[in-house]
Design an enzyme around this catalytic site. Structure first.
Site: not given
Ligand SMILES: [Zn+2]
Length: 241
Positions: A26, A117, A128
């Site tokens: 922040t 995250h 893919c």
């Molecule tokens: Zn792809």
């Protein structure tokens, strides 16, 4: 005084692993999520940042992330990121586990960063699994609402963990392993409300918390400092001489 006590703890309880959340960024001008002025005060995360939303309307999710990536790439590391990188250089911090996607720990010089995250470094193809670097993704976004996978043509998804998605298995495994091996987990700028990451301190032998405002695990911390991340960590580095 409390920063001096924290510095002593960090030295005594090695290895020390750091866990950071939005509160560490922040001060770089990056809004957090859950505070009254946070990002989720204005937009519903399930509309713009969930895997469900992405599958229904990827253009809407990308409109949100395109702006966010722009903000994050223009932000600079602050005193907290710099102090943590310095603590790692001096051998006081083994690794940083972060909930943040902004890459500011790496940009400040931290070497061992576990991004549980994900991050804005790249985007992924769900079909893919190709990973496309951010520069190429942004170039595509200048011309189309949804960037496409260069291999299979499928829509690319931001390289961050969306609501409703599992955390990247490798990163989470490593985070748990680091926590279990830590004599001290130093939590900085996280209210520890988001699981499973919020439970990591319980895996360590002890933990200290630096955060503005209460956290879910305050009662169990060996040391609790209610203050800004930058000033506190800079004072810790200074106390270590
Ligand atoms: Zn792809």
């Amino acid at each position: 005084m409390s920063a001096v006590a924290l510095a002593a703890l960090v030295v005594e309880r090695q290895p020390c692993v750091v866990l950071t959340g939005a509160g560490v960024s922040t001060e770089s001008g990056i809004p957090d999520f859950r505070s009254p002025t946070g990002i989720w005060a204005d937009v519903d995360p399930f509309e713009v940042a969930s895997i469900h939303a992405f599958k229904r309307d990827p253009a809407r999710v990308w409109a949100f992330y395109r702006e966010r990536i722009d903000v994050l790439r223009n932000a600079e590391p602050n005193a907290a990121h710099v102090a943590l990188a310095e603590l790692e250089r001096r051998g006081h911090v083994r690794a940083v586990v972060t909930q943040n996607i902004d890459t500011l720990h790496s940009r400040a010089g931290s070497e061992d960063v576990v991004e549980v995250h994900g991050s804005i470094r790249s985007a992924q193809c769900l079909a893919c699994l190709w990973s496309e670097p951010a520069d190429a993704v942004l170039a595509q976004l200048a011309e189309s609402a949804v960037p496409a996978c260069p291999h299979c043509g499928g829509p690319l998804k931001p390289g961050v963990v969306l609501f409703g998605e599992l955390l990247p298995a490798g990163a989470m495994e490593r985070a748990v392993q680091l926590a279990r091996g830590a004599r001290l987990m130093l939590v900085v700028g996280s209210s520890l409300e988001v699981w499973p990451v919020g439970g990591l301190p319980l895996e360590a032998r002890s933990f200290a918390i630096v955060n503005r405002g209460p956290t879910a695990l305050d009662a169990r911390a060996v040391l609790r400092i209610d203050a800004g991340a930058g000033e506190t960590l800079a004072a810790v580095v200074e106390a270590l001489g």
